[in-house]
Design an enzyme around this catalytic site. Sequence first.
Site, PDB file in Angstrom:
ATOM      1  N   GLY A   1      -0.701   7.714   5.347  1.00  0.00           N
ATOM      2  CA  GLY A   1      -0.523   7.519   6.778  1.00  0.00           C
ATOM      3  C   GLY A   1       0.935   7.289   7.114  1.00  0.00           C
ATOM      4  O   GLY A   1       1.826   8.017   6.673  1.00  0.00           O
ATOM      5  N   GLY A   2       1.183   6.228   7.915  1.00  0.00           N
ATOM      6  CA  GLY A   2       2.541   5.951   8.377  1.00  0.00           C
ATOM      7  C   GLY A   2       3.525   5.736   7.237  1.00  0.00           C
ATOM      8  O   GLY A   2       4.721   5.972   7.402  1.00  0.00           O
TER       9      GLY A   2
ATOM     10  N   GLY B   1      25.372  39.121  -1.589  1.00  0.00           N
ATOM     11  CA  GLY B   1      25.496  37.998  -0.658  1.00  0.00           C
ATOM     12  C   GLY B   1      25.540  36.674  -1.392  1.00  0.00           C
ATOM     13  O   GLY B   1      26.164  35.709  -0.931  1.00  0.00           O
ATOM     14  N   ALA B   2      24.885  36.619  -2.547  1.00  0.00           N
ATOM     15  CA  ALA B   2      24.846  35.370  -3.300  1.00  0.00           C
ATOM     16  C   ALA B   2      26.257  34.966  -3.752  1.00  0.00           C
ATOM     17  O   ALA B   2      26.549  33.777  -3.905  1.00  0.00           O
ATOM     18  CB  ALA B   2      23.912  35.505  -4.489  1.00  0.00           C
TER      19      ALA B   2
HETATM   20  C1  HXC Z   1      -5.725  -3.090   6.488  1.00  0.00           C
HETATM   21  C2  HXC Z   1      -6.041  -2.427   4.326  1.00  0.00           C
HETATM   22  C3  HXC Z   1      -5.538  -1.150   4.633  1.00  0.00           C
HETATM   23  C4  HXC Z   1      -5.107  -0.896   5.967  1.00  0.00           C
HETATM   24  C5  HXC Z   1      -6.037  -1.187   2.543  1.00  0.00           C
HETATM   25  N1  HXC Z   1      -6.348  -2.394   3.015  1.00  0.00           N
HETATM   26  N2  HXC Z   1      -5.546  -0.395   3.508  1.00  0.00           N
HETATM   27  N3  HXC Z   1      -6.120  -3.396   5.243  1.00  0.00           N
HETATM   28  N4  HXC Z   1      -5.206  -1.895   6.850  1.00  0.00           N
HETATM   29  N5  HXC Z   1      -4.580   0.275   6.309  1.00  0.00           N
HETATM   30  C6  HXC Z   1      -6.892  -3.520   2.280  1.00  0.00           C
HETATM   31  C7  HXC Z   1      -8.342  -3.338   1.894  1.00  0.00           C
HETATM   32  O1  HXC Z   1      -9.184  -3.771   2.932  1.00  0.00           O
HETATM   33  C8  HXC Z   1      -8.425  -4.246   0.665  1.00  0.00           C
HETATM   34  O2  HXC Z   1      -8.538  -5.575   1.085  1.00  0.00           O
HETATM   35  C9  HXC Z   1      -7.093  -4.098   0.026  1.00  0.00           C
HETATM   36  O3  HXC Z   1      -6.204  -3.625   1.057  1.00  0.00           O
HETATM   37  C10 HXC Z   1      -7.089  -3.090  -1.102  1.00  0.00           C
HETATM   38  O4  HXC Z   1      -7.667  -1.875  -0.632  1.00  0.00           O
HETATM   39  P1  HXC Z   1      -8.789  -1.092  -1.453  1.00  0.00           P
HETATM   40  O5  HXC Z   1      -9.354  -0.082  -0.527  1.00  0.00           O
HETATM   41  O6  HXC Z   1      -9.725  -2.085  -2.093  1.00  0.00           O
HETATM   42  O7  HXC Z   1      -7.918  -0.445  -2.612  1.00  0.00           O
HETATM   43  P2  HXC Z   1      -8.045   0.991  -3.230  1.00  0.00           P
HETATM   44  O8  HXC Z   1      -9.472   1.276  -3.589  1.00  0.00           O
HETATM   45  O9  HXC Z   1      -7.045   1.025  -4.325  1.00  0.00           O
HETATM   46  O10 HXC Z   1      -7.619   1.999  -2.092  1.00  0.00           O
HETATM   47  C11 HXC Z   1      -6.299   1.967  -1.598  1.00  0.00           C
HETATM   48  C12 HXC Z   1      -6.195   2.897  -0.360  1.00  0.00           C
HETATM   49  C13 HXC Z   1      -7.361   2.540   0.619  1.00  0.00           C
HETATM   50  C14 HXC Z   1      -6.345   4.331  -0.830  1.00  0.00           C
HETATM   51  C15 HXC Z   1      -4.850   2.690   0.235  1.00  0.00           C
HETATM   52  O11 HXC Z   1      -7.342   1.117   0.827  1.00  0.00           O
HETATM   53  C16 HXC Z   1      -7.238   3.254   1.909  1.00  0.00           C
HETATM   54  O12 HXC Z   1      -7.613   4.415   2.034  1.00  0.00           O
HETATM   55  N6  HXC Z   1      -6.763   2.530   2.947  1.00  0.00           N
HETATM   56  C17 HXC Z   1      -6.667   3.072   4.262  1.00  0.00           C
HETATM   57  C18 HXC Z   1      -5.610   4.098   4.339  1.00  0.00           C
HETATM   58  C19 HXC Z   1      -5.410   4.571   5.739  1.00  0.00           C
HETATM   59  O13 HXC Z   1      -6.150   5.395   6.240  1.00  0.00           O
HETATM   60  N7  HXC Z   1      -4.467   3.921   6.461  1.00  0.00           N
HETATM   61  C20 HXC Z   1      -4.240   4.103   7.843  1.00  0.00           C
HETATM   62  C21 HXC Z   1      -3.432   5.365   7.957  1.00  0.00           C
HETATM   63  S1  HXC Z   1      -3.067   5.754   9.596  1.00  0.00           S
HETATM   64  P3  HXC Z   1      -9.232  -6.705   0.210  1.00  0.00           P
HETATM   65  O14 HXC Z   1      -9.231  -7.902   1.065  1.00  0.00           O
HETATM   66  O15 HXC Z   1     -10.592  -6.194  -0.123  1.00  0.00           O
HETATM   67  O16 HXC Z   1      -8.378  -6.850  -1.029  1.00  0.00           O
HETATM   68  C22 HXC Z   1      -1.507   5.331   9.754  1.00  0.00           C
HETATM   69  C23 HXC Z   1      -0.970   5.709  11.069  1.00  0.00           C
HETATM   70  C24 HXC Z   1       0.518   5.497  11.179  1.00  0.00           C
HETATM   71  O17 HXC Z   1      -0.913   4.826   8.884  1.00  0.00           O
HETATM   72  C25 HXC Z   1       1.128   6.699  11.772  1.00  0.00           C
HETATM   73  C26 HXC Z   1       2.589   6.515  12.027  1.00  0.00           C
HETATM   74  C27 HXC Z   1       3.250   7.871  12.111  1.00  0.00           C
END
Ligand code: HXC
Length: 510
Positions: free
Chosen positions: A169-170, A404-405
């Site tokens: 994501g971001g 050209g290169a």
């Molecule tokens: C809040 C989050 C989080 C998020 C992970 N966590 N991502 N909390 N916001 N974006 C938390 C989980 O709830 C979890 O909490 C801990 O972090 C570890 O995550 P897991 O999922 O257990 O770990 P893992 O299985 O290793 O997976 C990691 C991951 C997955 C692949 C990063 O967590 C994931 O897909 N997260 C979401 C990614 C995403 O879609 N982000 C938003 C993108 S949009 P606990 O308490 O259980 O430890 C974006 C827009 C910005 O970013 C655009 C700007 C241009």
Amino acid sequence: MKDIIEELERRRAEARLGGGIKRIEAQHKRGKLTARERIELLLDDDSFEEFDMYVEHRCVEFGMQDKKIPGDGVVTGWGTINGRVTYVIAKDFTVFGGSLSQAHAAKMTKIQDMALKNRAPVIGIFDAGGARIQEGVDALGGYGEVFTRNVMASGVIPQISVIMGPCAGGDVYSPAMTDFIFMVRDTSYMFVTGPDVVKTVTNETVTAEELGGAIVHTSKSSIADNSYENDVEALLQMRRLMDFLPSSNLSGVPELPTLDSADRVEKSLDTIIPDNPNKPYDIKELITKVADEGDFFEIQEAFAKNIVIGFARMEGRTIGIVANQPMVLAGVLDSDASRKAARFVRYCDCFDIPIVTFVDVPGFLPGTKQEYGGLIKHGAKLLFAFTEATVPKITVITRKAYGGAYDVMSSKHIRGDVNYAWPTAEIAVMGAKGAAEILYRSELDDQEKLDARIKDYESRFANPFVAAERGYIDEVILPRNTRVRICRALNMLRNKTLENPWKKHDNIPL
Ligand code: HXC
């Protein structure tokens, strides 16, 4: 007073634990270090000064008011790398998955602002899940603030990103706007949208590794500049890289002591070019024989291998090297090679790093695949980058410089400062065989006649002297003296002053 100190120690210890022992253990089990362990390896011993370790988020949605962890998922501060100030932003995956809240973003931008104000590099270590989902637009706004600072700092201070876990994501766009991205194999991946979203939107089944692992980004997309076996290797290599880079665009390149003499003659270079002009040789052998102590930090080693780029030193001072690689596709320029080298040339020019170019290029790669893929535009990037660069530019043509290169590869005509050729250089519109076949099409059936035409073309153009007679080549040098001549030229160019006409910015074909 004792109580107060104890309270300080308690709060520090709590913050240092991040998301707690269990999550730290989980991090280690995955073969990853924690944010603080990474910083410790990256910086000089005991040099890290941490900022904002007690910062907490202020979100009250989804029960977040009851879930606060000091530091809020990112460790920030500054320290030194071999004595030089470096700012660090390290995502802490053990705290809310390193996700970005408004408070977390403010910690990052504080560091970015300090680094820019104090003209020192920033290294970002990424291991995070993107925008903090519970914070909504506050997190998106936070990213915008980080991106803005990435852009403002671009070309002023070096910005390096090291990806050491998920980066989604971001989180991908801040690294994407920095100068270099490095990844750790098997434990890191970068993508805008993950495998689940990909499946929903395109019905494509793909793993995280296949979508955005280190191999993909170093060899296919060219998003990442190199990859390393594990966190430790990556961080040690970052320390090595930082020794090549200046602190800012005004600081000048670092000057390191060297035992390698500027007068070192390298006799083996006299025989590096094979007798058969179609036989390859390894340009990296030439580079390591010319550079101080054979030390070459290659960038994008796994992508567009027909061109080689990277940092080295001459008499202790950093230079950027661009070199065609005859071992891969005969060193031809294609779209990927042009893009790769163009960005590197611009990096060197931003940061006042002299560019040394080794040329052995049979031309641009023909074909529909290249033309449809925008070879004209990508080739123009390299031409543009070399032409606009005002840093000292030294060029050595070792063998072929065709078509050209020839112009593109930092020739005299696009403001090369010192242009040397080896006696083996062939500077011509094209190879002798191709030229004879076009000029004497009517004689194609008569091999004997054609061979004579080829020989004639070879004797007239397959040498450096026609170009040298016109002053396009400053001198034909012995290969063994390449290091000596480059060192002398770099010294001569030390005070080079060249300015392009004022403009808001140029319009390089992106
Ligand atoms: C809040 C989050 C989080 C998020 C992970 N966590 N991502 N909390 N916001 N974006 C938390 C989980 O709830 C979890 O909490 C801990 O972090 C570890 O995550 P897991 O999922 O257990 O770990 P893992 O299985 O290793 O997976 C990691 C991951 C997955 C692949 C990063 O967590 C994931 O897909 N997260 C979401 C990614 C995403 O879609 N982000 C938003 C993108 S949009 P606990 O308490 O259980 O430890 C974006 C827009 C910005 O970013 C655009 C700007 C241009």
